[in-house]
Design an enzyme around this catalytic site. Structure first.
Site, short mmCIF file in Angstrom:
data_model
loop_
_atom_site.label_atom_id
_atom_site.label_comp_id
_atom_site.label_asym_id
_atom_site.label_seq_id
_atom_site.Cartn_x
_atom_site.Cartn_y
_atom_site.Cartn_z
N ARG A 1 0.92 -1.14 0.01
CA ARG A 1 0.05 0.01 0.15
C ARG A 1 0.66 1.32 -0.03
O ARG A 1 0.69 2.17 -0.74
CB ARG A 1 -1.01 -0.12 1.19
CG ARG A 1 -1.73 1.01 1.52
CD ARG A 1 -2.72 1.22 0.15
NE ARG A 1 -3.63 0.06 0.01
CZ ARG A 1 -4.84 -0.34 0.48
NH1 ARG A 1 -5.26 0.80 1.20
NH2 ARG A 1 -5.68 -1.06 0.09
N PRO B 1 -14.17 -1.95 10.26
CA PRO B 1 -15.50 -2.92 9.74
C PRO B 1 -16.54 -3.37 10.82
O PRO B 1 -16.06 -3.36 11.66
CB PRO B 1 -14.58 -4.19 8.96
CG PRO B 1 -13.44 -4.28 10.06
CD PRO B 1 -13.11 -2.80 10.58
N THR B 2 -17.51 -3.82 9.93
CA THR B 2 -18.60 -4.49 11.12
C THR B 2 -18.12 -5.80 11.60
O THR B 2 -17.37 -6.62 10.77
CB THR B 2 -19.80 -4.52 10.21
OG1 THR B 2 -20.12 -3.30 9.64
CG2 THR B 2 -20.80 -5.10 10.96
N PHE C 1 -28.85 10.21 9.20
CA PHE C 1 -29.98 11.21 8.66
C PHE C 1 -30.05 11.17 7.05
O PHE C 1 -30.87 11.14 6.37
CB PHE C 1 -29.59 12.34 8.94
CG PHE C 1 -30.62 12.86 10.25
CD1 PHE C 1 -30.29 12.22 11.58
CD2 PHE C 1 -31.36 13.71 10.23
CE1 PHE C 1 -31.10 12.42 12.62
CE2 PHE C 1 -32.33 14.11 11.37
CZ PHE C 1 -32.10 13.45 12.54
N CYS D 1 -19.91 3.48 4.13
CA CYS D 1 -20.38 4.26 5.45
C CYS D 1 -21.88 3.93 5.76
O CYS D 1 -22.02 3.66 7.24
CB CYS D 1 -19.98 5.65 5.59
SG CYS D 1 -18.33 6.24 5.31
C1 UDX Z 1 -21.25 9.50 2.51
C2 UDX Z 1 -21.46 10.70 3.31
O1 UDX Z 1 -22.04 11.50 2.45
C3 UDX Z 1 -19.99 11.32 4.01
O2 UDX Z 1 -20.47 12.61 4.48
C4 UDX Z 1 -19.50 10.38 4.75
O3 UDX Z 1 -18.34 10.62 5.36
C5 UDX Z 1 -19.30 8.98 4.28
O4 UDX Z 1 -20.41 8.59 3.72
P1 UDX Z 1 -20.04 8.35 0.46
O5 UDX Z 1 -20.66 7.01 0.92
O6 UDX Z 1 -18.88 8.49 -0.21
O7 UDX Z 1 -20.35 9.48 1.62
O8 UDX Z 1 -21.29 8.76 -0.87
P2 UDX Z 1 -22.63 9.55 -1.05
O9 UDX Z 1 -22.53 10.34 -2.11
O10 UDX Z 1 -23.02 9.98 0.28
O11 UDX Z 1 -23.75 8.61 -1.36
C6 UDX Z 1 -24.01 7.23 -0.78
C7 UDX Z 1 -24.99 6.32 -1.36
O12 UDX Z 1 -26.10 7.11 -1.67
C8 UDX Z 1 -24.42 6.14 -2.91
O13 UDX Z 1 -24.66 4.88 -3.43
C9 UDX Z 1 -25.35 6.89 -3.76
O14 UDX Z 1 -25.48 6.62 -4.87
C10 UDX Z 1 -26.65 7.05 -2.84
N1 UDX Z 1 -27.57 8.08 -2.93
C11 UDX Z 1 -26.84 9.66 -2.87
C12 UDX Z 1 -28.95 7.92 -3.68
O15 UDX Z 1 -29.09 7.18 -4.06
N2 UDX Z 1 -29.54 9.00 -3.56
C13 UDX Z 1 -29.24 10.39 -3.33
O16 UDX Z 1 -29.80 11.34 -3.40
C14 UDX Z 1 -27.67 10.62 -2.77
#
Ligand code: UDX
Length: 442
Positions: free
Chosen positions: A22, A73-74, A206, A256
């Site tokens: 890595r 991880p979980t 949320f 996440c």
């Molecule tokens: C998320 C949080 O946004 C971020 O603040 C935190 O630190 C980590 O988790 P991330 O997982 O990178 O970030 O992506 P995000 O853009 O939040 O999207 C998560 C999932 O939700 C994706 O699969 C995305 O496609 C989906 N999504 C997002 C929707 O289906 N609809 C939406 O309106 C927004």
């Protein structure tokens, strides 16, 4: 960390990891993660005040501030299996710091962790004679993948939690002064430790809840003839609701959301709050249902039999502009369709064939019904269904007339991201369906 180095040339940032491969990748021209803008940040700072090394002990010894960004991880075994976070890496780091550190340090939790993890870290440090010299802070990361660099340059907020003691507050101020080099002060929020730890889980819960809410409405829209994008637009204009995170989809993925909600659920159960646990768990259940619903709509459209039919899956990453596939809806959808004996052909611009196979089938498992195409046209050739699972921009501009000609008829499109122009596709001859949109009756 790279952004701290970029924004503060006078601060030396050393990224240390036991994993030699890595670290070698971080020192090479091909970074181990794809993230728009990251290459440039690393190229500018690496060798100047940003270093990647396997010298973990040296890194700890010489640092004033130690960011702990290990995997949580979980937990898949024992008490809390499937829900609780596995904290063994956090614990190992705490033990390592206790063993190696010779002077005072500020230890910053960056990994997403259950509330009160800082207690564990402090306990290990104290039991190893390091109590007075160390301050533990919580500084959760809110960046989203694909926009991580932009999010770090201009965060909505930076959250720093610390102990409400003079030493704790001094440590909070030290860390705040690092961010203050590029983040306006009013965006730096300071809280107690538990509030900072809990805020990260709650923020993700949320956000995920909004997606599950709009996805639940998408099913109702399909049943009634309302259009989920119109509903989202209409409710999003209420400034109390706001327009973001209301995009109906095949279901949320990523490293996440699910993990953090399950973590929250576990915490609620542990603290004797089953109603609160059930409330948040329903967000994950709705997401599972949405993913399964997408596959079953495909199968029922194919006269309830996908067996031996070719289904092209466009997109595998959990969202566009990333090669991350953790918890991506595409895994569930591919597995469901393979279970129906379909031939599944996946195309994703950023995810490798080997990785797609491993994610869907498991390491070393073969299944000739799963193939990976080099481009969307190859994926679509001879297919009965084209299913858009990730919202990559390139899928909007494809030559759908050419794709239609090459597909089996009737040619179906399932737009799991509502990015395509469905009336236009129907004019070409497709039977096209979106999420939360009723297909016009023939
Ligand atoms: C998320 C949080 O946004 C971020 O603040 C935190 O630190 C980590 O988790 P991330 O997982 O990178 O970030 O992506 P995000 O853009 O939040 O999207 C998560 C999932 O939700 C994706 O699969 C995305 O496609 C989906 N999504 C997002 C929707 O289906 N609809 C939406 O309106 C927004």
């Amino acid at each position: 960390m790279a952004v701290i180095a970029l924004k503060s040339p006078d601060i030396e940032v050393r990224v240390v990891d036991m994993n030699e491969k890595r670290i070698a990748e971080w020192n090479s021209d091909t970074l181990p993660v794809y993230e728009p803008g990251l290459d440039e940040v690393v190229r500018t700072a690496r060798g100047r005040n940003l270093f990647f090394s396997t010298d973990v002990d040296g890194g700890i010894r010489e640092a004033d501030i130690i960011f702990v960004a290990v995997n949580t991880p979980t937990k898949m075994y024992g008490v809390g299996a499937g829900k609780a976070a596995d904290l063994r890496y956090i614990e190992a780091v705490a033990r390592k710091i206790a063993q190696v550190a010779t002077g005072p340090k500020i230890i910053v939790e960056k990994s997403t962790i259950p509330v009160k993890t800082s207690e564990t870290i402090k306990d290990i440090l104290a039991a190893n004679g390091q109590a007075g010299r160390m301050q533990v802070l919580s500084n959760p990361e809110f960046l989203a993948e694909g926009t991580a660099v932009a999010d770090l340059f201009a965060p909505d907020r930076v959250l720093i939690g610390g102990e409400r003691t003079p030493e704790g507050q001094k440590a909070v101020e030290t860390l705040a002064s690092v961010y203050a080099r590029w983040v306006p002060r009013e965006r730096i929020i300071t809280t107690n430790l538990w509030s900072a730890e809990l805020s990260k889980l709650v923020a993700n819960a949320f956000l995920a809840q909004r997606i599950s809410s709009i996805n639940s409405v998408s099913a109702l829209c399909e049943a009634t003839g309302a259009d989920v994008d119109e509903v989202a637009h209409a409710i999003g204009r209420d400034s109390r609701i706001g327009p973001k995170f209301l995009k109906a989809s095949v279901g949320f993925g990523g490293s996440c959301f699910q993990k953090d909600i399950l973590n929250l659920v576990y915490l609620c159960q542990r603290f004797g709050l089953p109603e609160v646990a059930a409330y948040w768990e329903s967000v994950v259940k709705m997401n599972d249902w949405q993913k399964a619903r997408f596959s079953s709509r495909i199968v029922s459209t194919l006269y309830n039999s996908a067996a031996d039919k070719r289904i092209a899956v466009l997109g595998f990453a959990f969202k566009k502009d990333t090669n991350d596939t953790r918890e991506t809806a595409a895994i569930n959808i591919c597995r469901d369709l393979l279970a129906e004996q379909a031939h599944v052909v996946v195309y994703d611009p950023r995810v490798s064939e080997a990785w797609i196979r491993q994610e869907v089938l498991g390491a070393g498992v073969e299944n000739a019904r799963l193939t990976v195409a080099k481009d969307p046209y190859e994926a679509a050739r001879g297919a009965h269904v084209l299913a858009v699972v990730t919202e990559w921009d390139e899928f909007k501009g494809l030559d759908y007339t050419r794709i239609h000609e090459s597909m089996a008829k009737p040619a179906h499109v399932f737009d799991g991201r509502n990015i395509l122009d469905l009336p236009k596709l129907r004019a070409i001859g497709f039977r096209a369906q979106g999420i939360g949109k009723q297909e016009p009756q023939a």
